[in-house]
Design a protein around this motif. Structure first.
Motif, PDB file in Angstrom:
ATOM      1  N   ILE A  24      -4.946 -22.163  13.210  1.00 37.22           N
ATOM      2  CA  ILE A  24      -6.058 -22.426  12.654  1.00 37.22           C
ATOM      3  C   ILE A  24      -6.128 -20.904  10.997  1.00 37.22           C
ATOM      4  CG2 ILE A  24      -8.369 -21.688  12.305  1.00 37.22           C
ATOM      5  CD1 ILE A  24      -8.685 -23.033  15.213  1.00 37.22           C
ATOM      6  N   MET A  25      -5.684 -19.806  12.079  1.00 37.73           N
ATOM      7  CA  MET A  25      -5.921 -19.017  10.980  1.00 37.73           C
ATOM      8  C   MET A  25      -3.979 -18.635   9.566  1.00 37.73           C
ATOM      9  SD  MET A  25      -5.593 -15.686  13.550  1.00 37.73           S
ATOM     10  CE  MET A  25      -7.269 -15.320  14.534  1.00 37.73           C
ATOM     11  N   ASP A  26      -3.476 -19.499  10.030  1.00 37.03           N
ATOM     12  CA  ASP A  26      -2.530 -19.531   8.716  1.00 37.03           C
ATOM     13  C   ASP A  26      -3.236 -20.934   8.416  1.00 37.03           C
ATOM     14  OD1 ASP A  26       0.002 -19.818   8.167  1.00 37.03           O
ATOM     15  OD2 ASP A  26       1.199 -21.304   9.409  1.00 37.03           O
ATOM     16  N   ASN A  27      -3.395 -21.908   8.476  1.00 39.97           N
ATOM     17  CA  ASN A  27      -4.042 -22.888   8.228  1.00 39.97           C
ATOM     18  C   ASN A  27      -4.783 -22.885   6.532  1.00 39.97           C
ATOM     19  OD1 ASN A  27      -1.948 -25.135   9.195  1.00 39.97           O
ATOM     20  ND2 ASN A  27      -3.814 -25.837  10.504  1.00 39.97           N
ATOM     21  N   GLU A  28      -5.593 -21.275   7.558  1.00 45.64           N
ATOM     22  CA  GLU A  28      -7.293 -21.151   6.145  1.00 45.64           C
ATOM     23  C   GLU A  28      -6.352 -19.802   5.480  1.00 45.64           C
ATOM     24  OE1 GLU A  28      -9.726 -21.819   5.869  1.00 45.64           O
ATOM     25  OE2 GLU A  28     -10.366 -23.104   7.555  1.00 45.64           O
ATOM     26  N   LEU A  29      -5.421 -19.807   5.788  1.00 46.55           N
ATOM     27  CA  LEU A  29      -4.589 -18.064   4.904  1.00 46.55           C
ATOM     28  C   LEU A  29      -3.692 -18.032   4.504  1.00 46.55           C
ATOM     29  CD1 LEU A  29      -6.790 -15.476   6.633  1.00 46.55           C
ATOM     30  CD2 LEU A  29      -7.688 -16.696   4.706  1.00 46.55           C
ATOM     31  N   ASP A  30      -2.907 -18.847   5.397  1.00 45.07           N
ATOM     32  CA  ASP A  30      -1.230 -18.952   4.480  1.00 45.07           C
ATOM     33  C   ASP A  30      -0.262 -17.631   4.766  1.00 45.07           C
ATOM     34  OD1 ASP A  30       0.354 -20.684   3.702  1.00 45.07           O
ATOM     35  OD2 ASP A  30      -0.003 -20.846   1.393  1.00 45.07           O
ATOM     36  N   PHE A  31      -0.529 -17.450   6.122  1.00 51.47           N
ATOM     37  CA  PHE A  31       0.788 -16.460   5.978  1.00 51.47           C
ATOM     38  C   PHE A  31       2.452 -16.864   5.603  1.00 51.47           C
ATOM     39  CE2 PHE A  31      -3.155 -15.634   8.282  1.00 51.47           C
ATOM     40  CZ  PHE A  31      -3.401 -14.523   7.996  1.00 51.47           C
ATOM     41  N   ASP A  32       2.839 -15.901   5.675  1.00 53.05           N
ATOM     42  CA  ASP A  32       3.909 -15.879   4.836  1.00 53.05           C
ATOM     43  C   ASP A  32       4.785 -15.423   6.790  1.00 53.05           C
ATOM     44  OD1 ASP A  32       4.476 -16.130   1.699  1.00 53.05           O
ATOM     45  OD2 ASP A  32       2.813 -14.320   1.798  1.00 53.05           O
ATOM     46  N   LYS A  33       4.602 -14.608   7.011  1.00 49.40           N
ATOM     47  CA  LYS A  33       5.176 -14.059   8.364  1.00 49.40           C
ATOM     48  C   LYS A  33       3.868 -13.842   9.835  1.00 49.40           C
ATOM     49  CE  LYS A  33       8.394 -10.996   8.416  1.00 49.40           C
ATOM     50  NZ  LYS A  33       9.229 -11.096   9.173  1.00 49.40           N
ATOM     51  N   ILE A  34       4.132 -14.584  10.910  1.00 48.14           N
ATOM     52  CA  ILE A  34       3.327 -13.615  12.503  1.00 48.14           C
ATOM     53  C   ILE A  34       3.883 -14.028  12.935  1.00 48.14           C
ATOM     54  CG2 ILE A  34       1.593 -15.316  13.333  1.00 48.14           C
ATOM     55  CD1 ILE A  34       1.694 -17.511  11.562  1.00 48.14           C
ATOM     56  N   ILE A  35       3.311 -12.445  12.932  1.00 51.42           N
ATOM     57  CA  ILE A  35       4.429 -11.093  14.238  1.00 51.42           C
ATOM     58  C   ILE A  35       3.463 -11.532  15.653  1.00 51.42           C
ATOM     59  CG2 ILE A  35       4.739  -8.571  14.632  1.00 51.42           C
ATOM     60  CD1 ILE A  35       4.784  -8.169  11.826  1.00 51.42           C
ATOM     61  N   ILE A  36       3.799 -11.492  16.448  1.00 51.76           N
ATOM     62  CA  ILE A  36       3.532 -11.682  17.584  1.00 51.76           C
ATOM     63  C   ILE A  36       3.519 -10.519  18.635  1.00 51.76           C
ATOM     64  CG2 ILE A  36       2.717 -13.746  19.864  1.00 51.76           C
ATOM     65  CD1 ILE A  36       1.898 -14.668  17.221  1.00 51.76           C
ATOM     66  N   MET A  37       2.106  -9.939  19.136  1.00 51.06           N
ATOM     67  CA  MET A  37       2.812  -8.707  19.675  1.00 51.06           C
ATOM     68  C   MET A  37       2.404  -7.984  21.061  1.00 51.06           C
ATOM     69  SD  MET A  37       2.627  -4.962  18.318  1.00 51.06           S
ATOM     70  CE  MET A  37       2.870  -5.103  16.302  1.00 51.06           C
ATOM     71  N   PRO A  38       2.725  -8.407  22.110  1.00 49.05           N
ATOM     72  CA  PRO A  38       2.204  -8.321  23.614  1.00 49.05           C
ATOM     73  C   PRO A  38       1.715  -6.706  23.094  1.00 49.05           C
ATOM     74  CG  PRO A  38       4.882  -9.301  23.628  1.00 49.05           C
ATOM     75  CD  PRO A  38       4.061  -8.988  22.332  1.00 49.05           C
ATOM     76  N   SER A  39       0.895  -6.609  24.386  1.00 50.16           N
ATOM     77  CA  SER A  39       0.128  -5.355  24.684  1.00 50.16           C
ATOM     78  C   SER A  39       0.766  -4.508  25.275  1.00 50.16           C
ATOM     79  CB  SER A  39      -1.333  -4.754  24.069  1.00 50.16           C
ATOM     80  OG  SER A  39      -2.284  -6.451  25.610  1.00 50.16           O
ATOM     81  N   LYS A  40       0.886  -3.059  25.348  1.00 52.10           N
ATOM     82  CA  LYS A  40       1.562  -2.117  26.367  1.00 52.10           C
ATOM     83  C   LYS A  40       0.192  -1.920  27.531  1.00 52.10           C
ATOM     84  CE  LYS A  40       4.143   1.619  28.123  1.00 52.10           C
ATOM     85  NZ  LYS A  40       5.329   0.570  29.181  1.00 52.10           N
ATOM     86  N   ILE A  41      -0.038  -2.100  28.866  1.00 54.52           N
ATOM     87  CA  ILE A  41      -1.363  -1.935  29.409  1.00 54.52           C
ATOM     88  C   ILE A  41      -0.440  -0.794  29.621  1.00 54.52           C
ATOM     89  CG2 ILE A  41      -2.150  -3.001  31.689  1.00 54.52           C
ATOM     90  CD1 ILE A  41      -2.497  -4.673  29.421  1.00 54.52           C
ATOM     91  N   PRO A  42      -1.718   0.310  29.960  1.00 60.52           N
ATOM     92  CA  PRO A  42      -1.025   1.787  30.909  1.00 60.52           C
ATOM     93  C   PRO A  42      -1.634   1.486  31.916  1.00 60.52           C
ATOM     94  CG  PRO A  42      -3.245   1.570  28.448  1.00 60.52           C
ATOM     95  CD  PRO A  42      -2.941   0.423  28.762  1.00 60.52           C
ATOM     96  N   PRO A  43      -0.748   2.530  32.099  1.00 64.97           N
ATOM     97  CA  PRO A  43      -0.921   2.333  33.879  1.00 64.97           C
ATOM     98  C   PRO A  43      -1.863   2.066  34.999  1.00 64.97           C
ATOM     99  CG  PRO A  43       0.648   3.797  33.127  1.00 64.97           C
ATOM    100  CD  PRO A  43      -0.116   4.150  32.214  1.00 64.97           C
ATOM    101  N   HIS A  44      -2.714   3.114  34.515  1.00 63.94           N
ATOM    102  CA  HIS A  44      -4.256   2.814  35.491  1.00 63.94           C
ATOM    103  C   HIS A  44      -4.596   1.738  35.147  1.00 63.94           C
ATOM    104  CE1 HIS A  44      -5.747   4.488  31.039  1.00 63.94           C
ATOM    105  NE2 HIS A  44      -6.654   3.892  31.604  1.00 63.94           N
ATOM    106  N   LYS A  45      -4.116   0.796  34.062  1.00 59.18           N
ATOM    107  CA  LYS A  45      -5.220  -0.522  33.761  1.00 59.18           C
ATOM    108  C   LYS A  45      -4.221  -1.926  34.769  1.00 59.18           C
ATOM    109  CE  LYS A  45      -7.118   0.346  30.247  1.00 59.18           C
ATOM    110  NZ  LYS A  45      -8.275  -0.200  28.251  1.00 59.18           N
ATOM    111  N   ILE A  46      -3.179  -1.063  35.070  1.00 55.84           N
ATOM    112  CA  ILE A  46      -2.255  -2.490  35.279  1.00 55.84           C
ATOM    113  C   ILE A  46      -3.153  -2.984  36.991  1.00 55.84           C
ATOM    114  CG2 ILE A  46      -0.226  -2.891  37.257  1.00 55.84           C
ATOM    115  CD1 ILE A  46       1.013  -1.125  35.386  1.00 55.84           C
ATOM    116  N   ALA A  47      -3.438  -4.164  37.450  1.00 53.33           N
ATOM    117  CA  ALA A  47      -3.913  -4.415  38.029  1.00 53.33           C
ATOM    118  C   ALA A  47      -3.069  -5.835  39.069  1.00 53.33           C
ATOM    119  CB  ALA A  47      -5.268  -5.264  37.654  1.00 53.33           C
ATOM    120  N   LYS A  48      -3.765  -6.348  39.587  1.00 51.98           N
ATOM    121  CA  LYS A  48      -3.203  -7.466  40.035  1.00 51.98           C
ATOM    122  C   LYS A  48      -2.722  -8.579  39.181  1.00 51.98           C
ATOM    123  CE  LYS A  48      -4.964  -6.487  45.071  1.00 51.98           C
ATOM    124  NZ  LYS A  48      -5.500  -7.916  46.283  1.00 51.98           N
ATOM    125  N   ASN A  49      -2.332  -9.881  39.383  1.00 59.85           N
ATOM    126  CA  ASN A  49      -1.672 -10.674  38.833  1.00 59.85           C
ATOM    127  C   ASN A  49      -1.005 -10.519  37.402  1.00 59.85           C
ATOM    128  OD1 ASN A  49      -2.512 -12.474  41.199  1.00 59.85           O
ATOM    129  ND2 ASN A  49      -4.478 -12.588  40.639  1.00 59.85           N
TER     130      ASN A  49
END
Length: 204
Positions: A24-49
């Motif tokens: 949807i974002m690309d169709n509306e704004l027509d990007f040249d590059k899309i960077i997909i960036m998984p976030s790092k979860i701090p140790p105190h937030k690590i939970a089940k699953n």
């Protein structure tokens, strides 16, 4: 001068709601590059699953394998410090000084964006793009975008709500329910073959 979209998140797992939002974002704004960036979860937030960082990276690669504009980045995952968005955007701006950068944010994140670390500095370096995930919240989002315009630009895009969450999908996977409506086929195959989301602690 190009236009770049930064699309970050936990992606635990990445699902069709994420890939549809990017489309949807690309169709509306027509990007040249899309960077997909998984976030790092701090140790105190690590939970089940919580799938391991490597699993989440690989699932992103599979989900966007057919998108020629998409590039999967491990920048936040490999950083030792807390992954504040300010530092991520600053890094991208240093990498692409001549390009316009847009950062995707969810509805809830847009509404609280002025509480983020150095939010005003972020808005000087990039624009925000929000795709509403709930019906009927457009006016509230537009009001927030107008408020944030004191510091920078925020786009609010219309879209039908995607009625599923990563939490619900993980529960379905653990119950051996069919998730093909919500996950790319290659992601489902990867999860099954690598026993992701099996057991009490999935941070392998």
């Amino acid at each position: 001068m190009g236009k770049i979209l930064l699309f970050g998140g936990t992606f635990n797992p990445i699902h069709k709601g994420h890939t549809r939002a990017v489309e949807i974002m690309d169709n509306e704004l027509d990007f040249d590059k899309i960077i997909i960036m998984p976030s790092k979860i701090p140790p105190h937030k690590i939970a089940k699953n919580l799938a391991s960082e490597q699993h989440r990276l690989e699932m992103c690669r599979l989900a966007f394998s057919e998108n020629e504009k998409a590039e999967i980045s491990d920048f936040e995952i490999t950083r030792n410090n807390v992954s504040y968005s300010y530092y991520t955007v600053k890094y991208l701006k240093e990498c692409y000084p001549e390009d316009d950068i847009c950062m995707a944010v969810g509805s809830d994140m847009l509404l609280t964006f002025d509480k983020w670390y150095k939010f005003d500095s972020i808005l000087k370096m990039c624009s925000l793009v929000c795709v509403s995930r709930e019906d009927g919240d457009e006016n509230e989002l537009l009001e927030k975008a107008e408020y944030l315009s004191k510091w920078g630009k925020a786009y609010v895009l219309k879209a039908e709500a995607f009625e599923i969450s990563s939490t619900q999908i993980r529960e379905m996977l653990q119950n051996n329910e069919d998730t093909s409506c919500y996950l790319d086929e290659s992601v489902v195959k990867y999860i099954r073959e690598n026993n992701v989301y099996v057991g009490d602690d999935c941070a392998l």
